[in-house]
Design a protein around this motif. Structure first.
Motif, PDB file in Angstrom:
ATOM      1  N   TYR A 112       0.835  -1.196   0.000  1.00  0.00           N
ATOM      2  CA  TYR A 112       0.000   0.000   0.000  1.00  0.00           C
ATOM      3  C   TYR A 112       0.867   1.241   0.000  1.00  0.00           C
ATOM      4  CZ  TYR A 112      -3.859   3.090   1.230  1.00  0.00           C
ATOM      5  OH  TYR A 112      -4.796   4.077   1.226  1.00  0.00           O
TER       6      TYR A 112
ATOM      7  N   ARG B 299       3.839   1.558  -1.064  1.00  0.00           N
ATOM      8  CA  ARG B 299       4.579   1.674  -2.322  1.00  0.00           C
ATOM      9  C   ARG B 299       3.743   2.393  -3.375  1.00  0.00           C
ATOM     10  NH1 ARG B 299       5.443   1.269  -6.554  1.00  0.00           N
ATOM     11  NH2 ARG B 299       6.910   0.378  -8.003  1.00  0.00           N
ATOM     12  N   VAL B 300       2.445   2.112  -3.382  1.00  0.00           N
ATOM     13  CA  VAL B 300       1.570   2.714  -4.394  1.00  0.00           C
ATOM     14  C   VAL B 300       1.101   4.101  -3.988  1.00  0.00           C
ATOM     15  CG1 VAL B 300      -0.614   2.439  -5.616  1.00  0.00           C
ATOM     16  CG2 VAL B 300       0.811   0.462  -5.191  1.00  0.00           C
ATOM     17  N   TYR B 301       0.726   4.265  -2.720  1.00  0.00           N
ATOM     18  CA  TYR B 301       0.080   5.515  -2.317  1.00  0.00           C
ATOM     19  C   TYR B 301       0.947   6.403  -1.433  1.00  0.00           C
ATOM     20  CZ  TYR B 301      -4.144   3.153  -3.937  1.00  0.00           C
ATOM     21  OH  TYR B 301      -5.073   2.505  -4.683  1.00  0.00           O
TER      22      TYR B 301
END
Lengths: 204, 239
Positions: B96, B98-100
């Protein structure tokens, strides 16, 4: 001829006092031929997050669809709207996922974050982000835009002044670029409203 | 692990509509050492018995695990099954991020854990996890406490106990809980509840205690901390 110069574009975002502006030209061209003059390059993700994309038109359109998908899923799961800095990171990671076969777009993100703090971010086609508190540019007219913005930008402009500045910068820059122009679209995002204007410019 | 040659589930319905394997898993949980947690107005406290045989080094036993800066979990039941879930939860937290570039909201982490646990009641060739989890965290919407069961169902609690002494502990908590409780009071209540069903003398070495709350030494950023034995001893001396 670079694939990023196939369609032609000029996109700029600027920070003001409790507001951000994002603007783009409206030319849809296929190399030297102008096909349409009503192409949107700035898209609303939600009331306080906008993204403008310069580069290959087909990738821009596909990415808009993918962003809308991810945002809807985000809002369903998280029960809240995405913040601009979080959205920027999402865009960055989506672009890097295609590191060895990238989307040929260079996006510019503008929005209001926590406590309506102005936020702008631009990235290259594989997602390397840059954050500043003044202005960011992208597109075939990026070099012209850098010059004009550097000269005309002042910090802490009120929404109306910011609108004027962004409009003048964009038009002056795309007038020097044969692949961008044919009209312009400006958004000024404030905590309580969004000013959206379409500019009639030199139609050449 | 889950990609076995079995194409059919080992967990099947009985005529009365029960899933026997899940009930057996819950029985395994009920044999585990008691764990409990209380959600206060400004944080969550987690406490658990750490009953190990005399010759086991108590510092090597870890029932409360940190999942990310702002969330942790505690279990009742089979420690090895819990380890697998902790690993999965930690990975989900980082994915999570890493993406957001944001901390994962607790509800979403819990949903992930619950999904994993449910999959193991329906996939081919696996058995349900023999643990119930208490997930305690603090995100943008405040402190949260969730329980996740072997079936994959989860609930948000204000206070909960799982494991051997859960019935008595839950009754005790029901009497003592109040919505305006602050974290310090919650810690005392948690220790008292644990003491109720404790066999023998409760010391800083045979229990584990953790809190998640805005850290005053770090810009009030919510932080999950497993408390060291010295701090536990101070709390024990107070009750």
């Amino acid at each position: 001829m670079s694939i990023l110069e196939y369609n032609g574009s000029g996109v700029v975002a600027m920070c003001g006092k409790n507001c951000v502006a994002i603007a783009s030209d409206m030319r849809y061209g296929v190399q030297q031929t102008t096909v349409a003059t009503d192409m949107h390059k700035v898209y609303k993700m939600h009331d306080k997050v906008y993204i403008g994309m310069a580069g290959l038109a087909t990738d821009m359109q596909t990415l808009v669809q993918r962003f809308r998908f991810r945002l809807k899923m985000y809002e369903l799961r998280e029960e809240r709207k995405i913040k601009p800095n979080v959205f920027a990171n999402l865009v960055s990671s989506m672009l890097y996922q295609k590191r060895f076969g990238p989307y040929f777009v260079e996006p510019v993100i503008a929005g209001l974050g926590d406590k309506n703090k102005p936020f702008i971010c631009a990235m290259d086609l594989i997602g390397a982000p840059v954050y500043t508190d003044n202005f960011l540019v992208s597109g075939t007219s990026s070099e012209e835009l850098y010059g004009v913005c550097e000269a005309m930008y002042r910090p802490n402009l009120e929404p109306d002044d910011l609108f004027e500045t962004v409009s003048q910068c964009l038009q002056a820059a795309v007038d020097r670029d044969c692949l961008a122009g044919w009209g312009a679209e400006v958004y000024v995002i404030c905590p309580d409203r969004v000013i959206h204007k379409t500019l009639k410019s030199r139609q050449d | 692990m889950a990609d076995s040659a079995y194409s059919f589930s080992l967990t099947t319905f009985s005529p009365s509509g029960k899933l026997g394997q899940i009930d057996h898993a819950l029985a395994a949980v009920k044999q585990g050492a008691t764990s409990l947690a209380i959600k206060a107005a400004d944080g969550v406290v987690v406490a658990t018995e750490k009953k190990s045989p005399q010759l086991v080094d108590p510092a090597s036993v870890q029932k409360i695990s940190l999942l990310d800066e702002h969330v942790g979990l505690c279990y009742a039941g089979m420690g090895s099954d819990a380890r697998v879930l902790v690993k999965s939860a930690r990975k989900e937290c980082q994915t999570y991020r890493r993406v957001y570039e944001e901390r994962i909201p607790i509800a979403q982490l819990v949903r992930h854990l619950a999904t994993v646990m449910q999959e193991y009641t329906q996939q081919g060739g696996v058995r349900p996890f023999g643990v119930s989890l208490l997930v305690a965290g603090y995100d943008e919407t405040g402190p949260h406490l969730y329980q996740v069961d072997p079936s994959g169902s989860f609930w948000a609690w204000k206070a909960a106990a799982i494991g051997k002494n859960m019935v008595n502990a839950n009754t005790f908590l029901e009497k003592r809980f109040s919505n305006e409780m602050e974290l310090e009071d919650a810690v005392h209540t948690a220790l008292l509840t644990l003491k109720e069903g404790f066999d023998g003398k409760m010391t800083a070495d045979n229990i584990e205690l953790a809190t998640v709350r805005p850290d005053p030494d770090n810009n009030n950023i919510p932080t999950f901390q497993v408390l060291p034995p010295s701090t536990i001893k101070e709390y024990l001396d107070e009750i």
